[in-house]
Scaffold this motif. Structure first.
Motif, PDB file in Angstrom:
ATOM      1  N   ASN A   1      -0.362   5.454  -8.699  1.00  0.00           N
ATOM      2  CA  ASN A   1       0.490   5.960  -7.408  1.00  0.00           C
ATOM      3  C   ASN A   1      -0.546   5.963  -6.312  1.00  0.00           C
ATOM      4  O   ASN A   1      -1.860   5.560  -6.110  1.00  0.00           O
ATOM      5  N   SER A   2       0.117   5.723  -5.063  1.00  0.00           N
ATOM      6  CA  SER A   2      -0.831   5.770  -3.927  1.00  0.00           C
ATOM      7  C   SER A   2      -1.695   4.407  -3.872  1.00  0.00           C
ATOM      8  O   SER A   2      -2.793   4.666  -3.411  1.00  0.00           O
ATOM      9  N   LEU A   3      -1.157   3.332  -4.437  1.00  0.00           N
ATOM     10  CA  LEU A   3      -1.888   2.117  -4.266  1.00  0.00           C
ATOM     11  C   LEU A   3      -2.551   1.740  -3.067  1.00  0.00           C
ATOM     12  O   LEU A   3      -1.938   1.798  -1.793  1.00  0.00           O
ATOM     13  N   LYS A   4      -3.913   1.325  -3.085  1.00  0.00           N
ATOM     14  CA  LYS A   4      -4.490   0.827  -1.956  1.00  0.00           C
ATOM     15  C   LYS A   4      -5.033  -0.762  -2.139  1.00  0.00           C
ATOM     16  O   LYS A   4      -4.901  -1.195  -3.387  1.00  0.00           O
ATOM     17  N   PRO A   5      -5.118  -1.375  -1.100  1.00  0.00           N
ATOM     18  CA  PRO A   5      -5.713  -2.779  -1.410  1.00  0.00           C
ATOM     19  C   PRO A   5      -6.721  -2.996  -2.297  1.00  0.00           C
ATOM     20  O   PRO A   5      -6.895  -4.018  -2.963  1.00  0.00           O
TER      21      PRO A   5
ATOM     22  N   PRO B   1       1.018  -1.124  -0.094  1.00  0.00           N
ATOM     23  CA  PRO B   1       0.020  -0.030  -0.032  1.00  0.00           C
ATOM     24  C   PRO B   1       0.975   1.209  -0.154  1.00  0.00           C
ATOM     25  O   PRO B   1       2.015   1.449   0.585  1.00  0.00           O
ATOM     26  N   GLY B   2       0.273   2.180  -0.919  1.00  0.00           N
ATOM     27  CA  GLY B   2       1.203   3.385  -0.927  1.00  0.00           C
ATOM     28  C   GLY B   2       2.401   3.458  -1.965  1.00  0.00           C
ATOM     29  O   GLY B   2       2.565   4.462  -2.467  1.00  0.00           O
ATOM     30  N   ASP B   3       2.612   2.315  -2.669  1.00  0.00           N
ATOM     31  CA  ASP B   3       3.408   2.173  -3.684  1.00  0.00           C
ATOM     32  C   ASP B   3       3.008   2.734  -5.001  1.00  0.00           C
ATOM     33  O   ASP B   3       1.904   2.782  -5.090  1.00  0.00           O
TER      34      ASP B   3
ATOM     35  N   THR C   1      -3.197  -7.981 -16.976  1.00  0.00           N
ATOM     36  CA  THR C   1      -1.824  -8.004 -16.023  1.00  0.00           C
ATOM     37  C   THR C   1      -2.536  -7.831 -14.445  1.00  0.00           C
ATOM     38  O   THR C   1      -3.285  -6.802 -14.219  1.00  0.00           O
ATOM     39  N   LEU C   2      -2.000  -8.477 -13.810  1.00  0.00           N
ATOM     40  CA  LEU C   2      -2.445  -8.334 -12.426  1.00  0.00           C
ATOM     41  C   LEU C   2      -1.866  -7.650 -11.540  1.00  0.00           C
ATOM     42  O   LEU C   2      -0.294  -7.598 -11.389  1.00  0.00           O
ATOM     43  N   VAL C   3      -2.313  -6.811 -10.806  1.00  0.00           N
ATOM     44  CA  VAL C   3      -1.647  -5.716  -9.784  1.00  0.00           C
ATOM     45  C   VAL C   3      -2.412  -6.279  -8.452  1.00  0.00           C
ATOM     46  O   VAL C   3      -3.688  -6.543  -8.209  1.00  0.00           O
ATOM     47  N   THR C   4      -1.506  -6.515  -7.344  1.00  0.00           N
ATOM     48  CA  THR C   4      -1.747  -7.137  -6.005  1.00  0.00           C
ATOM     49  C   THR C   4      -1.073  -6.009  -5.202  1.00  0.00           C
ATOM     50  O   THR C   4      -0.019  -5.730  -5.250  1.00  0.00           O
ATOM     51  N   VAL C   5      -2.109  -5.508  -4.361  1.00  0.00           N
ATOM     52  CA  VAL C   5      -1.462  -4.456  -3.412  1.00  0.00           C
ATOM     53  C   VAL C   5      -1.927  -5.192  -1.946  1.00  0.00           C
ATOM     54  O   VAL C   5      -2.894  -5.140  -1.579  1.00  0.00           O
ATOM     55  N   SER C   6      -0.896  -5.292  -1.158  1.00  0.00           N
ATOM     56  CA  SER C   6      -0.966  -6.092   0.030  1.00  0.00           C
ATOM     57  C   SER C   6       0.404  -5.971   0.756  1.00  0.00           C
ATOM     58  O   SER C   6       1.527  -5.690   0.142  1.00  0.00           O
ATOM     59  N   SER C   7       0.127  -5.791   2.050  1.00  0.00           N
ATOM     60  CA  SER C   7       1.232  -5.537   3.079  1.00  0.00           C
ATOM     61  C   SER C   7       1.454  -6.850   3.687  1.00  0.00           C
ATOM     62  O   SER C   7       2.535  -6.975   4.450  1.00  0.00           O
TER      63      SER C   7
END
Length: 123
Positions: free
Chosen positions: A81-85, A12-14, A117-123
């Motif tokens: 930008n500022s990616l969220k889950p 997250p945030g990346d 294309t898969l985008v995964t937003v996870s901590s």
């Protein structure tokens, strides 16, 4: 016709940049856009850049995502930008032969689709 790339696993945030390479001249399409589809959900509009360079965004990404086009490379980019889950999804690029202000948010309006294309937003 279209080749999407650039997805990955981020926190997250990346930030991340997606690319959509067109076989033909990307600038000749009425519009080239991005959609996304999260697990168990319908495919939804994200952004589009028109032949004339106009840009539109979904409210959920406005101010965080930026769409652009490099005519020399026949490529459309989506800067995330500022990616969220909740941005986690398969992202698809698509091209519309004739842009319409009435229908550009609709999946059915697009004539050509790239693979996702898969985008995964996870901590």
């Amino acid at each position: 016709q279209l080749q999407a790339s650039g997805g990955g696993l981020v926190q997250p945030g990346d930030s991340l940049t997606l690319s959509c390479a067109a076989c033909g001249r990307a600038s000749t399409y009425g519009g080239t856009g991005w959609f996304r589809q999260a697990p168990g959900k319908e495919r939804e509009f994200v952004s589009i850049i028109t032949r004339n360079g106009g840009t539109f965004y979904a409210e959920s990404v406005k101010g965080r995502f930026t769409i652009s086009r490099d005519n020399a490379k026949n490529t459309v980019y989506l800067q995330l930008n500022s990616l969220k889950p909740e941005d986690t999804a398969v992202y698809f690029c698509a091209a519309d032969s004739t842009f319409s202000i009435l229908t550009f948010r609709n999946v059915a309006a697009y004539d050509y689709w790239g693979q996702g294309t898969l985008v995964t937003v996870s901590s």
